[in-house]
Design an enzyme around this catalytic site. Structure first.
Site, PDB file in Angstrom:
ATOM      1  N   HIS A   1       0.854  -1.193   0.000  1.00  0.00           N
ATOM      2  CA  HIS A   1       0.000   0.000   0.000  1.00  0.00           C
ATOM      3  C   HIS A   1       0.886   1.239   0.000  1.00  0.00           C
ATOM      4  CE1 HIS A   1      -3.114   2.858   1.128  1.00  0.00           C
ATOM      5  NE2 HIS A   1      -4.021   1.913   0.978  1.00  0.00           N
TER       6      HIS A   1
ATOM      7  N   ARG B   1      -7.383  10.241   0.173  1.00  0.00           N
ATOM      8  CA  ARG B   1      -7.097  10.636  -1.204  1.00  0.00           C
ATOM      9  C   ARG B   1      -8.383  10.771  -2.014  1.00  0.00           C
ATOM     10  NH1 ARG B   1      -3.683   6.259  -3.249  1.00  0.00           N
ATOM     11  NH2 ARG B   1      -3.895   5.206  -1.233  1.00  0.00           N
TER      12      ARG B   1
END
Length: 513
Positions: free
Chosen positions: A288, A311
């Site tokens: 990740h 995000r």
């Protein structure tokens, strides 16, 4: 027998009611199964997959022994706060989101790349809407907020908006209700924590599983129990030991920190392999892109994940020169790859509007000391860039968000804009981290574990991160919890059917003898 759900064109749910005879059958089955010997299912692992299987079995009238080697249930599921994917849903319809199973499936296929297993992805996506409905109706979960995470063409990641949500992800609700049921119905559900399963019990040909051996870690006593088995033991992205699957199949990953709890050591994988069970893609590990660097302990082996929802709300990733370097909502492997090319630290930066949209996340991360609010001057100092350099980055981003110019990195969804120097920013340093093991035990579309020759191992099911191949090379954010629920329920249904079949066979044998 399953209750079907019929959707009208407005996606409003109309229940299909089983016949009276069906209800009578299940009532009789529940009585018989609760009074017969060895008519329990054994679920190993108390995360979302194991809890989904457990509650499915209970709903179908079966009894369950739920084992977990940890001192508390939840596993990695209680860390997952970005939400669960589903399409199409009533919430999407209410928010005028045009989505479908096929669109979700196509996004998943693109993410999975060459390792895609279409039949498993079709199962995952086609059952996604009913999975969220089940969580809402069975456990009272309120999924009332949508996000668009990386790699998704539509907002389809569902999460709740309770003020304490980051502290209470959806798995906590299942943990709480399952433990309460065990306390009030000990004849139906037994739970044993601190119980490490050491062996699967099989026939000589290893094509039938009929129980397990486990050790009570509190007193080191050994126990043998019988019944069909559901493995929901998680992945192996926290195993740094000498005999770890990481070291054997993906040794370069050992240099990275992990977001996983220390219980993710591949125990279930190793037990399945020991009886000739099939595995797939054990060399594939998802890294990740955004694990928080804790200023108090920057080299910590375990790191908090910076949820992808940040995000999705509009956060940007900036280098120490104040520049963007990627599409922040690109596939995880792409963003990670771009980060690993850099020689400088990377910072996750949210403007005030984006931070407000994910306020509960920010509250939690700030409490942990992982994020900090700052004005443009301090941000420039943190990034080691000038105000003019930062202003240039912001200007290009804002123009792309307005559609005046193409985004340099191909970003299509910009979240909360504009980025302005007069704003207050929320900032945290992030690094790539081990997050999810893509490979695992091989199952069919009914969550039945397969042997190395491709045959079903009778009485053995698997769900959750232990299962390999569902997500191919790259998992979409929000699909891990979905896989836990979808395949957990399938495993529960399969274990229930196995109990019924074995009960009938045992009764027939007894009657004829």
């Amino acid at each position: 027998m399953r209750c079907l759900t019929i959707y009208t064109w407005t996606f409003r749910r109309l229940p299909f009611i089983p016949s009276t005879n069906s209800a009578s059958f299940f009532s009789t089955l529940r009585f018989n199964m609760s009074t017969a010997n060895n008519t329990q299912a054994i679920v190993i692992g108390g995360g979302l997959a194991g809890l989904s299987a457990t509650n499915t079995i209970l709903d179908l009238g079966g009894n369950v022994l739920l084992l977990d080697k940890n001192t508390a249930f939840g596993g990695n599921s209680v860390k997952a706060a970005s939400g669960i994917n589903a399409a199409p849903t009533q919430l999407q319809f209410d928010q005028h989101v045009s989505d479908s199973v096929n669109t979700f499936y196509n996004d998943s296929i693109l993410s999975a790349k060459s390792k895609a297993k279409p039949e498993l992805l079709r199962t995952l996506t086609s059952k996604s809407s009913s999975a969220v409905d089940w969580l809402s109706e069975r456990f009272g979960l309120q999924m009332d907020q949508l996000s668009r995470l990386a790699g998704h063409s539509e907002p389809r990641t569902h999460r709740g908006t309770h003020p304490d949500y980051p502290f209470k992800p959806l798995a906590f609700v299942l943990v709480d209700q399952t433990e309460k049921f065990a306390a009030s119905h000990p004849d139906r559900l037994q739970i044993k924590k601190n119980a490490r399963v050491t062996r699967l019990l099989t026939n000589p040909n290893h094509d039938k599983v009929f129980g397990v051996e486990y050790m009570d870690l509190s007193d080191k006593s050994n126990h043998t129990v019988y019944g069909p088995v559901v493995l929901a033991t998680g992945g192996y992205a926290a195993d740094y030991s000498d005999d770890s699957l990481l070291k054997l199949y993906h040794p370069e990953a050992l240099s990275l920190s992990t977001t996983n709890g220390p219980y993710c050591t591949g125990d279930g994988h190793k037990m399945v392999m020991s009886i000739g069970g099939s595995t797939v893609d054990l060399d594939l590990v998802q890294i990740h892109p955004t694990g928080f660097v804790d200023p108090k302990d920057p080299t910590a082996l375990t790191k908090f994940l910076a949820a992808e929802a940040l995000r999705g709300s509009g956060a940007v990733l900036l280098t120490s020169q104040g520049r963007r370097f990627c599409d922040e909502l690109g596939y995880r492997d792409y963003v990670t790859g771009e980060m690993m090319k850099l020689k400088s630290p990377v910072y996750l930066v949210l403007n005030s509007a984006a931070a407000e949209e994910v306020a509960n996340f920010i509250k939690f991360y700030s409490f942990k000391g992982l994020m900090k609010k700052m004005k443009a001057e301090e941000l420039c100092s943190t990034l080691n860039c000038t105000k003019d350099e930062l202003a240039s980055t912001f200007s290009e981003y804002n123009r792309a968000a307005k559609g005046e110019i193409p985004d340099e990195f191909g970003r299509k969804y910009f979240g909360k804009t504009p980025l302005e120097l007069t704003d207050t920013f929320t900032v945290g340093e992030v690094v790539p981290v081990l997050h999810y093991t893509m490979g695992g035990v091989q199952v069919d579309t009914q969550s039945r574990v397969l042997s190395t020759n491709g045959n079903v191992i009778d009485g053995l099911f698997a769900a959750g991160e232990i299962v390999g191949g569902i997500h191919g090379e790259n998992r979409l954010g929000g699909s891990s919890l979905l896989a836990c629920v979808v395949f957990g329920r399938l495993a529960g249904q399969g274990a229930s059917s196995t109990m019924l079949r074995r009960f009938i066979a045992s009764s027939t044998s007894t009657a004829s003898s």
